[in-house]
Enzyme design. Structure first.
Site, mmCIF file in Angstrom:
data_model
loop_
_atom_site.group_PDB
_atom_site.id
_atom_site.type_symbol
_atom_site.label_atom_id
_atom_site.label_comp_id
_atom_site.label_asym_id
_atom_site.label_seq_id
_atom_site.Cartn_x
_atom_site.Cartn_y
_atom_site.Cartn_z
ATOM 1 N N ASP A 87 -15.940 23.243 -11.632
ATOM 2 C CA ASP A 87 -15.806 21.934 -10.999
ATOM 3 C C ASP A 87 -17.014 21.112 -11.428
ATOM 4 O O ASP A 87 -18.013 21.648 -11.909
ATOM 5 C CB ASP A 87 -15.749 22.096 -9.475
ATOM 6 N N HIS A 88 -16.915 19.808 -11.254
ATOM 7 C CA HIS A 88 -18.032 18.928 -11.556
ATOM 8 C C HIS A 88 -18.883 18.756 -10.298
ATOM 9 O O HIS A 88 -18.439 18.137 -9.326
ATOM 10 C CB HIS A 88 -17.523 17.564 -12.029
ATOM 11 N N HIS B 94 -14.387 17.186 -6.769
ATOM 12 C CA HIS B 94 -12.970 17.472 -6.495
ATOM 13 C C HIS B 94 -12.155 17.552 -7.780
ATOM 14 O O HIS B 94 -11.040 17.054 -7.847
ATOM 15 C CB HIS B 94 -12.381 16.424 -5.538
ATOM 16 N N HIS B 95 -12.751 18.225 -8.782
ATOM 17 C CA HIS B 95 -12.083 18.431 -10.073
ATOM 18 C C HIS B 95 -12.008 19.923 -10.404
ATOM 19 O O HIS B 95 -12.437 20.347 -11.479
ATOM 20 C CB HIS B 95 -12.860 17.714 -11.186
ATOM 21 N N PRO B 96 -11.465 20.760 -9.524
ATOM 22 C CA PRO B 96 -11.432 22.200 -9.812
ATOM 23 C C PRO B 96 -10.514 22.521 -10.977
ATOM 24 O O PRO B 96 -9.468 21.882 -11.166
ATOM 25 C CB PRO B 96 -10.921 22.816 -8.503
#
Length: 544
Positions: free
Chosen positions: A292-293, A469-471
Protein backbone atom coordinates in the site's frame (compact mmCIF):
# COMPACT_ATOMS: atom_id res chain seq x y z
CA UNK A 1 -29.18 -26.17 -10.98
CA UNK A 2 -28.57 -22.45 -11.45
CA UNK A 3 -25.71 -22.20 -13.94
CA UNK A 4 -23.87 -19.37 -15.68
CA UNK A 5 -20.87 -19.50 -17.98
CA UNK A 6 -18.92 -17.00 -15.89
CA UNK A 7 -19.40 -16.07 -12.24
CA UNK A 8 -17.67 -12.87 -11.15
CA UNK A 9 -17.24 -12.42 -7.40
CA UNK A 10 -17.26 -8.71 -6.58
CA UNK A 11 -18.81 -5.79 -8.48
CA UNK A 12 -16.00 -3.34 -7.84
CA UNK A 13 -13.57 -1.59 -10.16
CA UNK A 14 -12.44 -4.86 -11.77
CA UNK A 15 -15.65 -6.88 -11.56
CA UNK A 16 -17.76 -4.28 -13.34
CA UNK A 17 -15.28 -4.07 -16.21
CA UNK A 18 -15.25 -7.87 -16.54
CA UNK A 19 -19.04 -8.09 -16.50
CA UNK A 20 -19.33 -5.59 -19.33
CA UNK A 21 -16.62 -7.08 -21.51
CA UNK A 22 -17.55 -10.74 -21.01
CA UNK A 23 -21.25 -10.06 -21.63
CA UNK A 24 -20.35 -8.37 -24.94
CA UNK A 25 -20.42 -11.97 -26.18
CA UNK A 26 -24.13 -12.66 -26.44
CA UNK A 27 -23.48 -16.38 -26.47
CA UNK A 28 -22.42 -16.55 -22.81
CA UNK A 29 -24.28 -15.97 -19.54
CA UNK A 30 -22.52 -13.81 -16.95
CA UNK A 31 -23.37 -13.48 -13.26
CA UNK A 32 -21.96 -10.52 -11.31
CA UNK A 33 -22.26 -10.90 -7.53
CA UNK A 34 -21.88 -8.11 -4.99
CA UNK A 35 -22.07 -8.43 -1.21
CA UNK A 36 -23.11 -4.80 -0.78
CA UNK A 37 -26.19 -2.89 -1.98
CA UNK A 38 -26.88 -0.70 -4.98
CA UNK A 39 -25.03 2.62 -4.82
CA UNK A 40 -27.34 4.97 -6.71
CA UNK A 41 -27.31 7.74 -4.12
CA UNK A 42 -26.90 11.49 -4.40
CA UNK A 43 -23.67 11.61 -2.39
CA UNK A 44 -22.20 8.77 -4.48
CA UNK A 45 -22.92 10.64 -7.70
CA UNK A 46 -21.66 13.96 -6.28
CA UNK A 47 -17.85 14.14 -6.31
CA UNK A 48 -17.63 16.10 -3.04
CA UNK A 49 -19.81 13.45 -1.41
CA UNK A 50 -16.78 11.22 -0.89
CA UNK A 51 -16.37 12.79 2.58
CA UNK A 52 -19.81 11.48 3.54
CA UNK A 53 -18.91 7.99 2.30
CA UNK A 54 -15.70 7.64 4.27
CA UNK A 55 -17.39 5.85 7.17
CA UNK A 56 -20.67 4.93 5.46
CA UNK A 57 -22.35 2.01 7.19
CA UNK A 58 -23.89 0.42 4.08
CA UNK A 59 -21.44 1.30 1.32
CA UNK A 60 -18.16 0.71 3.13
CA UNK A 61 -16.58 -2.37 4.70
CA UNK A 62 -15.10 -0.04 7.36
CA UNK A 63 -12.03 -2.18 7.92
CA UNK A 64 -9.27 -1.59 10.44
CA UNK A 65 -5.74 -2.93 10.46
CA UNK A 66 -4.24 -4.87 13.31
CA UNK A 67 -2.40 -2.75 15.91
CA UNK A 68 0.87 -1.56 14.38
CA UNK A 69 3.79 -1.59 16.84
CA UNK A 70 5.82 0.90 14.79
CA UNK A 71 2.92 3.35 14.71
CA UNK A 72 2.14 3.52 18.44
CA UNK A 73 -0.01 0.38 18.19
CA UNK A 74 -2.59 2.29 16.19
CA UNK A 75 -5.31 0.36 14.37
CA UNK A 76 -5.47 2.22 11.07
CA UNK A 77 -8.82 2.70 9.34
CA UNK A 78 -9.04 1.14 5.87
CA UNK A 79 -12.21 2.10 3.99
CA UNK A 80 -13.16 -0.21 1.11
CA UNK A 81 -16.19 0.12 -1.12
CA UNK A 82 -19.10 -2.24 -0.48
CA UNK A 83 -21.73 -1.92 -3.18
CA UNK A 84 -22.04 -1.69 -6.94
CA UNK A 85 -18.86 -0.01 -8.13
CA UNK A 86 -16.84 -1.05 -5.07
CA UNK A 87 -14.19 1.44 -4.05
CA UNK A 88 -14.70 3.38 -7.28
CA UNK A 89 -18.06 4.46 -5.78
CA UNK A 90 -16.47 6.03 -2.69
CA UNK A 91 -12.93 7.09 -3.70
CA UNK A 92 -11.43 10.43 -4.71
CA UNK A 93 -11.90 9.76 -8.47
CA UNK A 94 -8.22 10.45 -9.23
CA UNK A 95 -7.23 8.98 -12.59
CA UNK A 96 -3.54 8.05 -12.56
CA UNK A 97 -2.25 5.09 -14.58
CA UNK A 98 1.23 4.82 -13.12
CA UNK A 99 4.73 5.01 -14.58
CA UNK A 100 5.60 2.98 -17.67
CA UNK A 101 8.42 1.35 -15.70
CA UNK A 102 5.87 -0.13 -13.28
CA UNK A 103 4.48 -2.33 -16.01
CA UNK A 104 7.82 -3.09 -17.62
CA UNK A 105 8.92 -4.34 -14.19
CA UNK A 106 5.87 -6.63 -14.04
CA UNK A 107 6.86 -8.03 -17.43
CA UNK A 108 10.49 -8.47 -16.44
CA UNK A 109 9.48 -10.44 -13.36
CA UNK A 110 8.28 -13.22 -15.64
CA UNK A 111 4.90 -11.94 -16.81
CA UNK A 112 5.01 -11.65 -20.61
CA UNK A 113 2.34 -9.42 -22.06
CA UNK A 114 2.28 -6.99 -19.12
CA UNK A 115 4.84 -4.39 -20.26
CA UNK A 116 3.78 -0.79 -20.80
CA UNK A 117 3.36 -1.12 -24.54
CA UNK A 118 1.19 -4.20 -23.90
CA UNK A 119 -1.16 -2.52 -21.41
CA UNK A 120 -1.38 0.92 -23.07
CA UNK A 121 -4.04 -0.24 -25.58
CA UNK A 122 -6.17 -1.48 -22.65
CA UNK A 123 -5.89 1.89 -20.91
CA UNK A 124 -6.85 3.71 -24.10
CA UNK A 125 -9.78 1.37 -24.82
CA UNK A 126 -11.36 1.92 -21.42
CA UNK A 127 -11.46 5.71 -21.46
CA UNK A 128 -13.15 8.62 -23.11
CA UNK A 129 -10.82 11.51 -22.41
CA UNK A 130 -12.52 14.87 -22.83
CA UNK A 131 -9.24 16.30 -24.20
CA UNK A 132 -9.51 13.98 -27.19
CA UNK A 133 -7.34 11.10 -28.29
CA UNK A 134 -3.64 10.95 -29.01
CA UNK A 135 -0.79 8.43 -28.71
CA UNK A 136 -1.57 8.04 -25.02
CA UNK A 137 -5.21 9.03 -24.52
CA UNK A 138 -8.31 7.13 -25.59
CA UNK A 139 -11.75 8.25 -26.74
CA UNK A 140 -15.10 6.47 -27.07
CA UNK A 141 -14.43 4.15 -24.12
CA UNK A 142 -16.94 3.70 -21.29
CA UNK A 143 -15.02 5.65 -18.61
CA UNK A 144 -15.20 9.43 -18.89
CA UNK A 145 -11.98 11.25 -17.92
CA UNK A 146 -12.10 15.01 -17.33
CA UNK A 147 -10.10 17.99 -16.12
CA UNK A 148 -11.08 19.88 -12.94
CA UNK A 149 -14.02 22.22 -13.59
CA UNK A 150 -12.29 24.72 -11.30
CA UNK A 151 -8.53 25.22 -11.65
CA UNK A 152 -7.84 27.14 -8.48
CA UNK A 153 -5.16 29.87 -8.70
CA UNK A 154 -3.39 28.41 -5.65
CA UNK A 155 -3.06 25.10 -7.48
CA UNK A 156 -1.56 26.84 -10.51
CA UNK A 157 0.89 28.64 -8.23
CA UNK A 158 1.86 25.36 -6.56
CA UNK A 159 2.72 23.96 -10.01
CA UNK A 160 4.73 27.07 -10.91
CA UNK A 161 6.65 26.90 -7.62
CA UNK A 162 7.48 23.22 -8.19
CA UNK A 163 8.67 24.00 -11.73
CA UNK A 164 10.97 26.73 -10.38
CA UNK A 165 12.53 24.09 -8.14
CA UNK A 166 13.35 21.93 -11.16
CA UNK A 167 10.33 19.58 -11.27
CA UNK A 168 9.26 19.29 -14.92
CA UNK A 169 5.82 20.57 -15.87
CA UNK A 170 3.58 17.80 -17.23
CA UNK A 171 0.50 18.67 -19.23
CA UNK A 172 -0.68 15.04 -19.00
CA UNK A 173 0.44 12.91 -16.06
CA UNK A 174 -0.85 9.85 -17.94
CA UNK A 175 1.02 10.78 -21.10
CA UNK A 176 4.65 10.92 -22.12
CA UNK A 177 5.88 12.65 -18.93
CA UNK A 178 4.76 10.98 -15.72
CA UNK A 179 7.58 12.24 -13.49
CA UNK A 180 6.59 15.87 -13.21
CA UNK A 181 3.96 18.19 -11.80
CA UNK A 182 0.57 19.09 -13.21
CA UNK A 183 -3.17 19.10 -12.82
CA UNK A 184 -4.82 15.75 -12.17
CA UNK A 185 -7.62 14.33 -14.27
CA UNK A 186 -10.57 12.53 -12.68
CA UNK A 187 -13.23 10.00 -13.64
CA UNK A 188 -16.00 12.59 -13.50
CA UNK A 189 -18.56 13.22 -16.24
CA UNK A 190 -20.55 16.43 -16.35
CA UNK A 191 -20.11 16.95 -12.65
CA UNK A 192 -20.96 13.37 -11.62
CA UNK A 193 -18.78 10.52 -10.40
CA UNK A 194 -18.02 7.86 -12.98
CA UNK A 195 -17.73 4.70 -10.92
CA UNK A 196 -16.88 1.45 -12.65
CA UNK A 197 -20.52 0.46 -12.30
CA UNK A 198 -21.84 3.75 -13.72
CA UNK A 199 -19.44 3.64 -16.66
CA UNK A 200 -19.42 -0.05 -17.53
CA UNK A 201 -22.48 -1.88 -16.19
CA UNK A 202 -25.35 0.59 -15.87
CA UNK A 203 -25.56 1.24 -19.64
CA UNK A 204 -25.89 -2.52 -20.36
CA UNK A 205 -27.79 -3.64 -17.24
CA UNK A 206 -30.69 -4.75 -19.44
CA UNK A 207 -28.70 -7.34 -21.37
CA UNK A 208 -30.47 -10.70 -21.21
CA UNK A 209 -27.15 -12.52 -20.75
CA UNK A 210 -26.02 -10.37 -17.79
CA UNK A 211 -27.35 -10.90 -14.27
CA UNK A 212 -26.32 -8.54 -11.46
CA UNK A 213 -27.17 -9.44 -7.88
CA UNK A 214 -26.55 -7.41 -4.74
CA UNK A 215 -26.64 -8.63 -1.16
CA UNK A 216 -24.90 -11.83 -2.32
CA UNK A 217 -22.25 -12.83 0.20
CA UNK A 218 -19.91 -15.44 -1.31
CA UNK A 219 -18.85 -18.04 1.25
CA UNK A 220 -16.39 -20.11 -0.78
CA UNK A 221 -15.49 -21.45 -4.18
CA UNK A 222 -16.77 -24.94 -4.98
CA UNK A 223 -14.48 -27.56 -6.56
CA UNK A 224 -14.64 -30.90 -8.28
CA UNK A 225 -11.15 -32.16 -7.58
CA UNK A 226 -8.83 -29.37 -8.74
CA UNK A 227 -11.43 -27.70 -10.96
CA UNK A 228 -13.51 -24.73 -9.83
CA UNK A 229 -17.15 -25.47 -10.60
CA UNK A 230 -19.02 -22.67 -8.87
CA UNK A 231 -19.52 -20.76 -5.64
CA UNK A 232 -21.48 -21.10 -2.44
CA UNK A 233 -23.36 -17.89 -1.73
CA UNK A 234 -25.56 -16.60 1.05
CA UNK A 235 -28.54 -14.50 -0.04
CA UNK A 236 -31.39 -13.42 2.23
CA UNK A 237 -30.10 -15.72 4.95
CA UNK A 238 -30.10 -18.78 2.68
CA UNK A 239 -27.03 -20.60 1.37
CA UNK A 240 -26.91 -22.30 -2.00
CA UNK A 241 -24.51 -23.28 -4.75
CA UNK A 242 -24.40 -21.58 -8.14
CA UNK A 243 -22.51 -23.37 -10.91
CA UNK A 244 -20.03 -21.94 -13.41
CA UNK A 245 -19.98 -23.79 -16.71
CA UNK A 246 -16.75 -22.08 -17.79
CA UNK A 247 -14.91 -20.12 -15.09
CA UNK A 248 -15.12 -18.52 -11.67
CA UNK A 249 -13.42 -15.11 -11.50
CA UNK A 250 -12.58 -13.62 -8.10
CA UNK A 251 -12.54 -9.80 -8.21
CA UNK A 252 -13.14 -8.95 -4.56
CA UNK A 253 -10.10 -6.69 -4.18
CA UNK A 254 -6.70 -6.98 -2.56
CA UNK A 255 -8.16 -7.37 0.93
CA UNK A 256 -11.02 -9.78 0.21
CA UNK A 257 -9.80 -11.89 -2.72
CA UNK A 258 -7.12 -13.65 -0.62
CA UNK A 259 -9.72 -14.19 2.10
CA UNK A 260 -12.05 -15.95 -0.35
CA UNK A 261 -9.23 -18.12 -1.67
CA UNK A 262 -8.17 -19.17 1.83
CA UNK A 263 -11.74 -19.88 2.92
CA UNK A 264 -11.96 -22.12 -0.14
CA UNK A 265 -8.81 -24.10 0.69
CA UNK A 266 -6.26 -22.25 -1.43
CA UNK A 267 -3.46 -20.67 0.59
CA UNK A 268 -0.60 -21.26 3.01
CA UNK A 269 -1.00 -24.71 4.54
CA UNK A 270 -0.35 -23.60 8.11
CA UNK A 271 -2.89 -20.80 7.84
CA UNK A 272 -5.58 -23.15 6.54
CA UNK A 273 -4.80 -25.78 9.16
CA UNK A 274 -4.97 -23.17 11.93
CA UNK A 275 -8.61 -22.54 11.05
CA UNK A 276 -9.62 -26.11 10.23
CA UNK A 277 -9.99 -25.48 6.50
CA UNK A 278 -9.37 -28.45 4.23
CA UNK A 279 -6.53 -27.68 1.84
CA UNK A 280 -7.26 -27.89 -1.86
CA UNK A 281 -3.98 -26.36 -3.06
CA UNK A 282 -0.92 -25.27 -1.11
CA UNK A 283 -0.34 -21.67 -2.24
CA UNK A 284 2.00 -19.91 0.22
CA UNK A 285 1.71 -16.51 -1.46
CA UNK A 286 -2.02 -16.02 -0.82
CA UNK A 287 -2.38 -13.02 1.50
CA UNK A 288 1.35 -12.21 1.40
CA UNK A 289 3.01 -9.29 -0.42
CA UNK A 290 0.40 -6.80 0.85
CA UNK A 291 1.53 -3.42 -0.48
CA UNK A 292 0.00 0.00 0.00
CA UNK A 293 1.09 3.61 -0.31
CA UNK A 294 1.95 4.98 3.12
CA UNK A 295 0.60 8.50 3.25
CA UNK A 296 1.11 11.51 5.47
CA UNK A 297 -0.88 14.74 5.47
CA UNK A 298 0.35 18.30 5.96
CA UNK A 299 -1.65 21.52 6.15
CA UNK A 300 -0.82 25.22 5.99
CA UNK A 301 -2.71 28.34 7.01
CA UNK A 302 -3.32 30.41 3.91
CA UNK A 303 -4.80 33.65 2.69
CA UNK A 304 -8.55 33.60 2.15
CA UNK A 305 -8.16 33.79 -1.64
CA UNK A 306 -5.87 30.76 -1.59
CA UNK A 307 -8.35 28.32 -0.04
CA UNK A 308 -11.94 27.37 -0.77
CA UNK A 309 -12.66 26.17 2.77
CA UNK A 310 -15.06 29.08 3.27
CA UNK A 311 -16.92 28.19 0.06
CA UNK A 312 -17.92 24.73 1.27
CA UNK A 313 -18.67 25.50 4.92
CA UNK A 314 -21.07 27.74 6.81
CA UNK A 315 -23.92 29.31 4.85
CA UNK A 316 -21.92 29.47 1.61
CA UNK A 317 -22.00 25.69 1.29
CA UNK A 318 -25.71 25.96 0.53
CA UNK A 319 -24.97 28.34 -2.33
CA UNK A 320 -22.40 25.88 -3.66
CA UNK A 321 -24.99 23.12 -3.35
CA UNK A 322 -27.50 25.11 -5.36
CA UNK A 323 -24.85 25.94 -7.93
CA UNK A 324 -24.02 22.26 -8.25
CA UNK A 325 -27.67 21.21 -8.60
CA UNK A 326 -28.32 23.84 -11.30
CA UNK A 327 -25.09 23.60 -13.30
CA UNK A 328 -23.16 20.49 -12.25
CA UNK A 329 -20.13 22.71 -11.63
CA UNK A 330 -18.42 24.46 -8.74
CA UNK A 331 -16.49 23.08 -5.81
CA UNK A 332 -18.87 20.14 -5.24
CA UNK A 333 -17.92 18.84 -8.69
CA UNK A 334 -14.22 18.45 -7.86
CA UNK A 335 -12.23 15.31 -7.08
CA UNK A 336 -10.09 14.83 -4.01
CA UNK A 337 -6.90 16.57 -5.19
CA UNK A 338 -6.09 19.15 -7.85
CA UNK A 339 -2.38 18.68 -8.45
CA UNK A 340 0.15 15.85 -8.30
CA UNK A 341 3.93 16.04 -8.36
CA UNK A 342 5.91 12.84 -8.96
CA UNK A 343 9.41 13.27 -7.56
CA UNK A 344 12.42 11.25 -6.45
CA UNK A 345 13.28 10.92 -2.77
CA UNK A 346 16.96 10.87 -3.78
CA UNK A 347 18.83 11.37 -7.07
CA UNK A 348 19.81 7.72 -7.50
CA UNK A 349 16.18 6.56 -7.84
CA UNK A 350 15.50 5.36 -11.39
CA UNK A 351 12.15 7.14 -11.44
CA UNK A 352 9.87 8.95 -9.01
CA UNK A 353 9.16 7.07 -5.79
CA UNK A 354 7.07 9.83 -4.18
CA UNK A 355 3.74 11.38 -5.08
CA UNK A 356 2.88 14.78 -3.64
CA UNK A 357 -0.76 15.78 -3.90
CA UNK A 358 -1.98 19.34 -3.37
CA UNK A 359 -5.45 20.71 -2.71
CA UNK A 360 -6.47 24.34 -2.02
CA UNK A 361 -8.60 23.30 0.97
CA UNK A 362 -8.25 21.17 4.07
CA UNK A 363 -10.40 18.98 6.28
CA UNK A 364 -10.19 16.86 9.41
CA UNK A 365 -11.38 13.29 9.99
CA UNK A 366 -12.69 12.63 13.47
CA UNK A 367 -12.81 9.28 15.22
CA UNK A 368 -16.62 9.25 15.27
CA UNK A 369 -16.78 9.21 11.47
CA UNK A 370 -17.47 12.92 11.01
CA UNK A 371 -15.49 14.71 8.29
CA UNK A 372 -15.40 18.50 8.58
CA UNK A 373 -13.86 21.23 6.49
CA UNK A 374 -11.36 23.16 8.58
CA UNK A 375 -12.75 26.47 9.86
CA UNK A 376 -9.85 28.68 8.75
CA UNK A 377 -8.44 29.23 5.25
CA UNK A 378 -5.95 26.44 4.66
CA UNK A 379 -4.29 24.43 1.93
CA UNK A 380 -3.09 20.85 2.21
CA UNK A 381 -0.40 18.68 0.69
CA UNK A 382 0.19 14.97 1.15
CA UNK A 383 3.05 12.65 0.29
CA UNK A 384 2.72 9.00 -0.75
CA UNK A 385 5.50 6.40 -0.75
CA UNK A 386 4.99 4.91 -4.21
CA UNK A 387 7.32 1.91 -4.21
CA UNK A 388 7.32 0.53 -0.67
CA UNK A 389 10.30 -1.58 0.29
CA UNK A 390 8.31 -3.33 3.01
CA UNK A 391 5.18 -5.43 2.66
CA UNK A 392 2.50 -6.87 4.90
CA UNK A 393 -0.05 -9.67 5.13
CA UNK A 394 -3.72 -10.54 4.96
CA UNK A 395 -4.62 -13.51 7.18
CA UNK A 396 -7.82 -15.07 8.44
CA UNK A 397 -9.35 -14.38 11.82
CA UNK A 398 -11.50 -17.48 11.54
CA UNK A 399 -13.16 -19.81 9.04
CA UNK A 400 -16.31 -17.66 9.30
CA UNK A 401 -16.65 -15.61 6.08
CA UNK A 402 -18.41 -12.86 8.04
CA UNK A 403 -15.30 -12.25 10.11
CA UNK A 404 -13.13 -9.56 8.54
CA UNK A 405 -9.60 -10.69 7.72
CA UNK A 406 -6.62 -9.49 9.75
CA UNK A 407 -4.54 -6.85 7.99
CA UNK A 408 -0.95 -6.05 8.94
CA UNK A 409 0.57 -3.58 6.44
CA UNK A 410 3.91 -3.23 8.30
CA UNK A 411 4.22 0.45 7.43
CA UNK A 412 7.62 2.05 8.14
CA UNK A 413 9.19 -1.33 8.90
CA UNK A 414 11.86 -0.77 6.25
CA UNK A 415 14.41 2.05 6.65
CA UNK A 416 14.14 2.99 2.96
CA UNK A 417 10.45 3.76 3.43
CA UNK A 418 11.20 5.94 6.46
CA UNK A 419 13.93 7.82 4.61
CA UNK A 420 11.76 8.36 1.54
CA UNK A 421 8.72 9.75 3.36
CA UNK A 422 10.89 12.11 5.42
CA UNK A 423 12.30 13.33 2.12
CA UNK A 424 8.73 13.85 0.91
CA UNK A 425 7.90 16.13 3.86
CA UNK A 426 10.95 18.21 3.03
CA UNK A 427 9.90 18.35 -0.66
CA UNK A 428 6.50 19.75 0.36
CA UNK A 429 8.13 22.39 2.56
CA UNK A 430 10.48 23.49 -0.20
CA UNK A 431 7.66 23.87 -2.73
CA UNK A 432 5.37 25.80 -0.37
CA UNK A 433 8.27 28.08 0.60
CA UNK A 434 8.86 28.98 -3.05
CA UNK A 435 7.14 31.66 -5.06
CA UNK A 436 4.56 32.15 -6.32
CA UNK A 437 2.74 29.88 -3.88
CA UNK A 438 4.79 31.06 -0.87
CA UNK A 439 2.94 34.40 -0.84
CA UNK A 440 -0.28 32.51 -0.23
CA UNK A 441 1.03 30.62 2.82
CA UNK A 442 0.75 32.19 6.27
CA UNK A 443 2.28 29.37 8.29
CA UNK A 444 2.66 25.63 8.64
CA UNK A 445 -0.07 24.05 10.76
CA UNK A 446 0.75 20.33 10.47
CA UNK A 447 3.25 19.03 11.34
CA UNK A 448 4.38 22.53 12.32
CA UNK A 449 7.77 24.28 12.16
CA UNK A 450 8.77 22.78 15.51
CA UNK A 451 8.97 19.37 13.78
CA UNK A 452 12.34 19.88 12.09
CA UNK A 453 14.82 17.04 12.54
CA UNK A 454 14.57 13.64 10.88
CA UNK A 455 13.72 12.05 14.22
CA UNK A 456 10.99 14.61 14.91
CA UNK A 457 9.50 14.04 11.46
CA UNK A 458 9.63 10.28 12.03
CA UNK A 459 7.67 10.69 15.25
CA UNK A 460 5.08 12.71 13.32
CA UNK A 461 4.85 9.94 10.70
CA UNK A 462 4.32 7.33 13.40
CA UNK A 463 1.62 9.37 15.12
CA UNK A 464 -0.23 10.71 12.07
CA UNK A 465 0.76 8.65 9.00
CA UNK A 466 -1.97 6.73 7.29
CA UNK A 467 -2.87 4.44 4.44
CA UNK A 468 -3.55 5.98 1.04
CA UNK A 469 -6.14 3.18 0.66
CA UNK A 470 -4.37 1.59 -2.32
CA UNK A 471 -3.88 -2.04 -1.19
CA UNK A 472 -2.46 -4.42 -3.79
CA UNK A 473 -0.32 -7.49 -4.36
CA UNK A 474 -1.90 -10.15 -2.14
CA UNK A 475 -2.48 -12.69 -4.93
CA UNK A 476 0.48 -11.67 -7.00
CA UNK A 477 1.16 -12.64 -10.59
CA UNK A 478 4.46 -14.30 -11.42
CA UNK A 479 6.61 -17.38 -11.82
CA UNK A 480 8.20 -17.69 -8.38
CA UNK A 481 7.10 -19.89 -5.49
CA UNK A 482 5.03 -17.08 -3.94
CA UNK A 483 3.09 -16.32 -7.13
CA UNK A 484 -0.63 -17.06 -6.78
CA UNK A 485 -1.63 -16.54 -10.43
CA UNK A 486 0.21 -16.90 -13.71
CA UNK A 487 0.54 -14.22 -16.37
CA UNK A 488 -2.96 -15.07 -17.62
CA UNK A 489 -4.33 -14.55 -14.10
CA UNK A 490 -5.15 -18.25 -13.67
CA UNK A 491 -4.82 -19.50 -10.11
CA UNK A 492 -1.87 -21.87 -10.04
CA UNK A 493 -2.84 -25.48 -9.41
CA UNK A 494 -6.55 -24.97 -10.14
CA UNK A 495 -8.48 -25.15 -13.40
CA UNK A 496 -11.17 -22.65 -14.39
CA UNK A 497 -10.37 -20.16 -11.64
CA UNK A 498 -8.83 -16.71 -11.99
CA UNK A 499 -8.19 -13.67 -9.84
CA UNK A 500 -8.62 -10.35 -11.64
CA UNK A 501 -8.12 -7.23 -9.53
CA UNK A 502 -5.40 -5.18 -7.79
CA UNK A 503 -4.33 -8.20 -5.76
CA UNK A 504 -2.45 -9.62 -8.79
CA UNK A 505 -0.02 -6.69 -8.97
CA UNK A 506 3.53 -7.96 -8.30
CA UNK A 507 4.33 -4.40 -7.18
CA UNK A 508 1.84 -1.62 -6.54
CA UNK A 509 1.79 1.03 -9.25
CA UNK A 510 3.17 4.57 -8.94
CA UNK A 511 -0.01 6.47 -8.18
CA UNK A 512 -3.65 5.96 -7.35
CA UNK A 513 -4.64 2.39 -8.15
CA UNK A 514 -8.18 2.60 -9.52
CA UNK A 515 -7.16 3.15 -13.15
CA UNK A 516 -4.62 0.29 -13.28
CA UNK A 517 -7.14 -2.01 -11.56
CA UNK A 518 -9.65 -1.34 -14.32
CA UNK A 519 -6.93 -1.89 -16.91
CA UNK A 520 -6.16 -5.28 -15.34
CA UNK A 521 -9.81 -6.22 -15.80
CA UNK A 522 -9.82 -5.04 -19.44
CA UNK A 523 -6.79 -7.22 -20.13
CA UNK A 524 -8.16 -10.06 -18.02
CA UNK A 525 -11.37 -10.07 -20.04
CA UNK A 526 -9.32 -10.32 -23.23
CA UNK A 527 -7.49 -13.33 -21.83
CA UNK A 528 -10.65 -15.07 -20.67
CA UNK A 529 -12.30 -14.65 -24.07
CA UNK A 530 -9.18 -15.79 -25.92
CA UNK A 531 -8.66 -18.81 -23.66
CA UNK A 532 -12.41 -19.64 -23.87
CA UNK A 533 -12.64 -23.04 -22.22
CA UNK A 534 -15.50 -25.26 -23.28
CA UNK A 535 -18.65 -25.16 -21.20
CA UNK A 536 -18.67 -27.83 -18.54
CA UNK A 537 -21.79 -29.79 -17.70
CA UNK A 538 -22.42 -29.33 -13.95
CA UNK A 539 -21.89 -32.47 -11.92
CA UNK A 540 -24.38 -33.70 -9.38
CA UNK A 541 -24.64 -31.91 -6.04
CA UNK A 542 -21.96 -32.63 -3.47
CA UNK A 543 -18.78 -31.27 -5.03
CA UNK A 544 -16.38 -29.65 -2.55
Amino acid sequence: METYDYIIVGAGSAGCVLARRLSDDQGVKVLLLEAGPTADKFWVRTPAGMAKLFFHEQLNWNYFTEPMPLLHDRRMYWPRGKGLGGSSAINGMVYIRGHRQDFDTWRDLGNPGWGYEDVLPCFKRMEHNERGGDAYRGVDGPLWISDPVVRHPASADFIDAAVRLGIPRSEDLNGELHDGVGFIQHNIRKGKRQSAYTAYVAPVRGRPNLTVRTGAFVQRIVFDGLTATGIEVEENGQRRIIHAAREVVVSAGALNSPQILMLSGIGPGEELQRHGIRQIVQSPGVGQNLQDHFYVHTSYRATRASSYNHEISGLRKYWQGLRYLLTGTGYLALGSSQVAAFVKSRPEEVYADLQISFRPMSFTYYGNGVVEVDPIPSVAASVYRLRPAGSGTVTLRSADPRQAPAFQPNFLAHPDDVRAVISGIRHIRRILASEPVASRVLGEHMPGPQVASDDEILQYLRAHGNSAHHPAGTCKMGQDAMAVVDERLRVRGIDRLRVVDASIMPHVTSGNTNAPTMMIAEKGADMIRKDAVAARVPAAQGAR
